[in-house]
Motif scaffolding. Sequence first.
Motif, PDB file in Angstrom:
ATOM      1  N   ALA A   7      -3.487  -7.873  -1.178  1.00  0.00           N
ATOM      2  CA  ALA A   7      -3.080  -7.075  -2.333  1.00  0.00           C
ATOM      3  C   ALA A   7      -2.752  -7.933  -3.556  1.00  0.00           C
ATOM      4  N   LEU A   8      -2.598  -9.240  -3.376  1.00  0.00           N
ATOM      5  CA  LEU A   8      -2.256 -10.118  -4.501  1.00  0.00           C
ATOM      6  C   LEU A   8      -3.259 -10.000  -5.636  1.00  0.00           C
ATOM      7  N   THR A   9      -4.527  -9.913  -5.299  1.00  0.00           N
ATOM      8  CA  THR A   9      -5.560  -9.830  -6.326  1.00  0.00           C
ATOM      9  C   THR A   9      -6.026  -8.400  -6.583  1.00  0.00           C
ATOM     10  N   GLU A  10      -5.992  -7.561  -5.573  1.00  0.00           N
ATOM     11  CA  GLU A  10      -6.518  -6.208  -5.709  1.00  0.00           C
ATOM     12  C   GLU A  10      -5.480  -5.216  -6.228  1.00  0.00           C
ATOM     13  N   HIS A  11      -4.216  -5.384  -5.799  1.00  0.00           N
ATOM     14  CA  HIS A  11      -3.139  -4.458  -6.204  1.00  0.00           C
ATOM     15  C   HIS A  11      -1.873  -5.265  -6.492  1.00  0.00           C
ATOM     16  N   PRO A  12      -1.865  -6.062  -7.560  1.00  0.00           N
ATOM     17  CA  PRO A  12      -0.711  -6.953  -7.808  1.00  0.00           C
ATOM     18  C   PRO A  12       0.605  -6.223  -8.049  1.00  0.00           C
ATOM     19  N   PHE A  13       0.541  -4.955  -8.459  1.00  0.00           N
ATOM     20  CA  PHE A  13       1.770  -4.205  -8.705  1.00  0.00           C
ATOM     21  C   PHE A  13       2.100  -3.232  -7.573  1.00  0.00           C
ATOM     22  N   GLY A  14       1.420  -3.385  -6.444  1.00  0.00           N
ATOM     23  CA  GLY A  14       1.722  -2.571  -5.283  1.00  0.00           C
ATOM     24  C   GLY A  14       0.875  -1.318  -5.203  1.00  0.00           C
ATOM     25  N   GLY A  15       1.269  -0.441  -4.291  1.00  0.00           N
ATOM     26  CA  GLY A  15       0.552   0.799  -4.119  1.00  0.00           C
ATOM     27  C   GLY A  15      -0.642   0.712  -3.194  1.00  0.00           C
ATOM     28  N   LEU A  68       4.812  -2.871  -2.570  1.00  0.00           N
ATOM     29  CA  LEU A  68       5.755  -2.989  -3.690  1.00  0.00           C
ATOM     30  C   LEU A  68       5.349  -4.007  -4.745  1.00  0.00           C
ATOM     31  N   GLY A  69       4.342  -4.814  -4.481  1.00  0.00           N
ATOM     32  CA  GLY A  69       3.777  -5.668  -5.505  1.00  0.00           C
ATOM     33  C   GLY A  69       4.505  -6.987  -5.734  1.00  0.00           C
ATOM     34  N   ILE A  70       3.880  -7.791  -6.611  1.00  0.00           N
ATOM     35  CA  ILE A  70       4.424  -9.111  -6.948  1.00  0.00           C
ATOM     36  C   ILE A  70       5.800  -9.021  -7.603  1.00  0.00           C
ATOM     37  N   PRO A  71       6.063  -8.029  -8.494  1.00  0.00           N
ATOM     38  CA  PRO A  71       7.405  -7.964  -9.104  1.00  0.00           C
ATOM     39  C   PRO A  71       8.528  -7.896  -8.066  1.00  0.00           C
ATOM     40  N   TYR A  72       8.330  -7.133  -6.999  1.00  0.00           N
ATOM     41  CA  TYR A  72       9.355  -7.041  -5.957  1.00  0.00           C
ATOM     42  C   TYR A  72       9.569  -8.401  -5.303  1.00  0.00           C
TER      43      TYR A  72
END
Length: 457
Positions: free
Chosen positions: A346-354, A372-376
């Motif tokens: 998900a780091l590259t495909e969904h960096p903000f989670g979901g 929950l993504g990189i911000p979390y």
Amino acid sequence: MTRGTLGLYAVAGVAVAAATAAATQQPMALPLLVGTIVLFVIASRNPNALSSALVLAALPLMRPNVLSESYAILGTAICVAASLIAFTADRGRTRIPRSYTFIVVGMILTTVWLLLSAAIFSRYASVTLILQGFVTTVLTVAAIGVVLADPARRRMVGRGFVWIMLALCTSYAVTVVTWTVLGVGALPLATFPISNVLGAGTLFFPFTPSIGVLNLPNLHLPRFTGLGSEPGWMALHAGLALLLWPRLGRPRWPGQAVLLVGLLGTFSTAGFGAFVVVLILAWFARKPKSGDLFTHFLGFLFKTSALAIAVWVAVAAPVVGLASKQTVNAESLGDRTEAMRLGLAALTEHPFGGAEAGSQAAINLIAALALLGIPYFLLVTGTLFVSRLGHPAKHLTFAPIALIFITLLLSQPAGDATFVFVLTGLAYTLTLPDMHPRLNDAHGTRLAPPFSATSNG
């Protein structure tokens, strides 16, 4: 005694009454009730001791500890009462240490991101759970910060935590001996719910919380869950007790041995591995006393070899090593590995989670990247490490913070982990300059009982 102080003591009395009501519904809460009453009686003449005692009484109720599934809100109420008593004892001049304040601010920002994430990805059903978690987690940690503002109270809470760990680990050693003599499963005292996932735990003689049994050839041992809601958390708690003890006095080797027995008795692969690696990393980070370049080089080679051996032990050790878990509990390892794979993807495909999170969503910080993504990830990591900026004794905080971070990174969920952030705050505040007279005692000090006369020094 002022009317305000009497009122706050009444609040503490309500907390004890609530613990009494809980004990009538749940047998596992009975030791909590007895402990609360004993601590209340011992500390009733000393507001500082009373507030510290209430925090210690609330430890089993804080997530992710042994009774938190049913009584987390009661733990919050007790900690709020403790903070009001401490605030009164300070006559309204409480100053929470900056390093602890950073932790609370980080937790608030993390909650804000969770709410934003729920709105972005239409997970509105989780908003209520997030707000509930804010109360039982952030409010609890903030309330304990008021208690830890005073060095004397801080020392009491720290010593009390170590004493609780020593008592539980000693009980586990007694249970193992009892099983060896009387047979597997001897002397169960009560059963209690731990979580919807793990089911019920069992309290064995004398007071050993356990969940499940590790079956080995010709040997059956209880998995020690102790203060934690599952054995992996207890491994972290025992490891932190070993690392924080030197900040509170001079450790004694029998006590250290008992704590190590408790850590091993969890049979937690990640807990054992993280502790071994952190010990070597902390030793590696120490500055050599000699200024000779050749001596530095030899020391570097020796420490590097020790680190390699520590990693090998964490992987290959029997029963608690990673290789052993592939045969003893392959399903758990496979689920965790798959969750981490989804998180990294998900780091590259969904960096903000979901993203698709699988059955073990947010089981650790890497797996949480998917949902929950990189911000979390960055907010939780910052909550753990920002307090090191400008801290006067960074070297004393390295080992405990590293152990907490590695545990959350690879093994346990950070969400609603109230007690983990309290321990993070202890790791920082026990090493502040106002604690230095004890830390710099050339002769060392014994670990006095948490509410002894020497606790206020």
